[in-house]
Design an enzyme around this catalytic site. Structure first.
Site, PDB file in Angstrom:
ATOM      1  N   LYS A   1       0.828  -1.210   0.000  1.00  0.00           N
ATOM      2  CA  LYS A   1       0.000   0.000   0.000  1.00  0.00           C
ATOM      3  C   LYS A   1       0.861   1.258   0.000  1.00  0.00           C
ATOM      4  CE  LYS A   1      -4.213  -1.661   2.284  1.00  0.00           C
ATOM      5  NZ  LYS A   1      -5.121  -1.451   3.417  1.00  0.00           N
TER       6      LYS A   1
ATOM      7  N   LYS B   1      -5.309 -10.573  -6.159  1.00  0.00           N
ATOM      8  CA  LYS B   1      -6.573 -10.828  -5.454  1.00  0.00           C
ATOM      9  C   LYS B   1      -7.619  -9.761  -5.785  1.00  0.00           C
ATOM     10  CE  LYS B   1      -5.697  -8.255  -1.341  1.00  0.00           C
ATOM     11  NZ  LYS B   1      -5.877  -7.904  -0.015  1.00  0.00           N
TER      12      LYS B   1
ATOM     13  N   LYS C   1     -10.834  -3.991  -3.172  1.00  0.00           N
ATOM     14  CA  LYS C   1     -11.665  -2.780  -3.268  1.00  0.00           C
ATOM     15  C   LYS C   1     -10.901  -1.648  -3.925  1.00  0.00           C
ATOM     16  CE  LYS C   1     -13.732  -3.595   1.231  1.00  0.00           C
ATOM     17  NZ  LYS C   1     -13.110  -3.372   2.527  1.00  0.00           N
TER      18      LYS C   1
HETATM   19  P1  TYM Z   1     -10.579  -5.608   4.505  1.00  0.00           P
HETATM   20  O1  TYM Z   1     -11.734  -4.700   4.553  1.00  0.00           O
HETATM   21  O2  TYM Z   1      -9.483  -5.335   3.537  1.00  0.00           O
HETATM   22  O3  TYM Z   1     -11.073  -7.102   4.242  1.00  0.00           O
HETATM   23  C1  TYM Z   1     -12.114  -7.657   5.014  1.00  0.00           C
HETATM   24  C2  TYM Z   1     -12.057  -9.170   4.988  1.00  0.00           C
HETATM   25  O4  TYM Z   1     -12.183  -9.661   3.654  1.00  0.00           O
HETATM   26  C3  TYM Z   1     -11.105 -10.539   3.367  1.00  0.00           C
HETATM   27  N1  TYM Z   1     -10.767 -10.395   1.945  1.00  0.00           N
HETATM   28  C4  TYM Z   1     -10.705 -11.408   1.086  1.00  0.00           C
HETATM   29  N2  TYM Z   1     -10.924 -12.737   1.226  1.00  0.00           N
HETATM   30  C5  TYM Z   1     -10.805 -13.499   0.129  1.00  0.00           C
HETATM   31  N3  TYM Z   1     -10.471 -13.026  -1.099  1.00  0.00           N
HETATM   32  C6  TYM Z   1     -10.244 -11.710  -1.295  1.00  0.00           C
HETATM   33  N4  TYM Z   1      -9.926 -11.246  -2.494  1.00  0.00           N
HETATM   34  C7  TYM Z   1     -10.356 -10.839  -0.167  1.00  0.00           C
HETATM   35  N5  TYM Z   1     -10.197  -9.493   0.000  1.00  0.00           N
HETATM   36  C8  TYM Z   1     -10.457  -9.252   1.299  1.00  0.00           C
HETATM   37  C9  TYM Z   1      -9.973 -10.089   4.266  1.00  0.00           C
HETATM   38  O5  TYM Z   1      -9.039 -11.127   4.476  1.00  0.00           O
HETATM   39  C10 TYM Z   1     -10.725  -9.735   5.525  1.00  0.00           C
HETATM   40  O6  TYM Z   1     -10.982 -10.884   6.305  1.00  0.00           O
HETATM   41  N6  TYM Z   1      -7.386  -5.682   8.173  1.00  0.00           N
HETATM   42  C11 TYM Z   1      -8.707  -6.219   7.935  1.00  0.00           C
HETATM   43  C12 TYM Z   1      -9.759  -5.492   8.716  1.00  0.00           C
HETATM   44  C13 TYM Z   1      -9.626  -5.629  10.206  1.00  0.00           C
HETATM   45  C14 TYM Z   1      -9.821  -6.808  10.954  1.00  0.00           C
HETATM   46  C15 TYM Z   1      -9.632  -6.434  12.315  1.00  0.00           C
HETATM   47  C16 TYM Z   1     -10.112  -8.118  10.601  1.00  0.00           C
HETATM   48  C17 TYM Z   1      -9.355  -4.624  11.081  1.00  0.00           C
HETATM   49  N7  TYM Z   1      -9.359  -5.098  12.357  1.00  0.00           N
HETATM   50  C18 TYM Z   1      -9.749  -7.371  13.338  1.00  0.00           C
HETATM   51  C19 TYM Z   1     -10.215  -9.048  11.656  1.00  0.00           C
HETATM   52  C20 TYM Z   1     -10.027  -8.672  12.995  1.00  0.00           C
HETATM   53  C21 TYM Z   1      -8.989  -6.214   6.439  1.00  0.00           C
HETATM   54  O7  TYM Z   1      -8.323  -6.782   5.678  1.00  0.00           O
HETATM   55  O8  TYM Z   1     -10.036  -5.577   5.998  1.00  0.00           O
END
Ligand code: TYM
Length: 337
Positions: free
Chosen positions: A113, A200, A203
């Protein structure tokens, strides 16, 4: 015996996509029956990259509504907004002061990022995984259901809890923090982009055709699948490293149609793309239709969502404050009266 605890969250940055649903939220829905489940919308994480203040609140509510629409049930879990429980920011600070800088500098997501941000990389972006550790550790979570891309962040949360807090400020008999485990399911843990099977679904990809969002209307879903990258070979298969797009699309079909991998592998072994793509589109539209219907109801009647989020906040705050006090005490702060 208390039920094991689950915590997870999604950032309210733009529309949630199939990866977020299949990699994370779908698993939460299963867990709420057997686990004490807390899920939050991680809006503090959303401002670690430049954001639009006029959109943040609406995106936060929309993400919470999608949790409910996907099947999270406030009677069986707590749903809340991260920034409304102040303990997240406070524990983050305490953890910041014991986390070595070089642990953060080697985080893959930070490296990826920060390249995109150039000179504008914020301290918040570097600190993102510590805030995430605070989210998890505040709830004494046993399991954290996430997609594959979050594995390294989970390992960091475990290391902070174990090596930096428990080993220094607790004892074997009396650990300060519970050490969580990731829960990464095989199917759906890494949904790939529709336009490049080697990266992957994300967003932040500027090409909207690379992802299907949970709120895309049927015509748009069909159009995106029609345009999805394929290869010139006939017949679909899993696991061929030279055909990442095929593996991804067939994997999506297995989950979205509910048929499972073995069945779709047989069904599509000799199929051409012209026959497969409409099947996949139909399965995706059918799987998202009930989510979209429920989402619309929730957004049209905001009182229900407000109530869910307020009740979720109260429950979350009680648990989070108890843990925060435990950490404050272990670190030697003067107690609050
Ligand atoms: P975020 O919003 O980027 O993603 C949210 C969740 O979606 C999963 N994910 C995916 N899984 C499969 N294939 C994909 N292409 C894909 N893109 C996203 C991510 O693995 C995630 O589970 N850092 C975290 C947010 C967070 C969080 C936490 C999660 C903040 N605090 C505490 C768990 C516990 C995140 O990636 O958000």
């Amino acid at each position: 015996m208390p039920r094991p605890r689950v915590l997870s969250g999604v950032q309210p940055t733009g529309a949630l996509h199939l990866g977020n649903w299949l990699g994370a939220i779908r698993n939460w829905v299963e867990l709420q029956d057997t686990h004490d489940t807390y899920v939050c919308v991680v809006d503090l994480h959303a401002i670690t990259v430049p954001h639009d203040p006029s959109q943040l609140a609406a995106d936060t509510r929309s993400t919470a509504a999608l949790y409910l629409a996907c099947g999270m049930d406030p009677k069986r879990c707590s749903i809340f907004i991260q920034s409304q429980v102040a303990a997240h920011s406070e524990l983050c600070w305490l953890l910041n002061c014991v986390t070595p800088l070089n642990w953060l500098e080697r985080m893959i997501q930070f490296k990826e990022k920060s390249v995109k941000q150039g000179d504008n990389v914020s301290v918040g972006l570097l600190d993102y995984p510590v805030l995430m550790a605070a989210d998890i550790l505040l709830y004494d979570a046993d399991l954290v259901p996430v997609g594959e891309d979050q594995k390294q962040h989970l390992e960091l949360a475990r290391d902070i809890a174990q090596q930096r807090i428990n080993a220094r400020f607790g004892s074997k008999e009396n650990p300060v923090l519970n050490v969580p485990k990731p829960l990464i399911l095989k199917e759906g843990a890494r949904v790939m982009s529709l336009t490049d099977g080697r990266s992957k679904m994300s967003k932040s990809d500027p090409n909207e055709g690379s992802r299907i969002t949970l709120l895309d209307p049927p015509e748009l879903i069909t159009k995106k699948i029609k345009r999805a990258k394929t290869d010139p070979e006939r017949g679909l298969e899993f696991g061929n490293p030279d055909r990442p797009e095929t593996d991804n699309l067939l994997g999506l079909y297995a989950i979205l149609s509910g048929q499972g991998r073995d069945s779709v592998a047989t069904q599509c072994a000799d199929m051409g793309w012209g026959q497969f793509k409409p099947l996949l589109a139909e399965a995706a539209v059918a799987a998202l239709e009930p989510i979209q219907g429920r989402y619309k109801e929730l957004i049209d009647h905001p009182e229900e969502l407000d109530l869910v989020l307020e009740q979720g906040r109260q429950k979350a705050e009680a648990v989070a404050n108890a843990t925060l006090n435990r950490v404050r005490q272990a670190l030697g702060f003067a107690s609050r009266t």
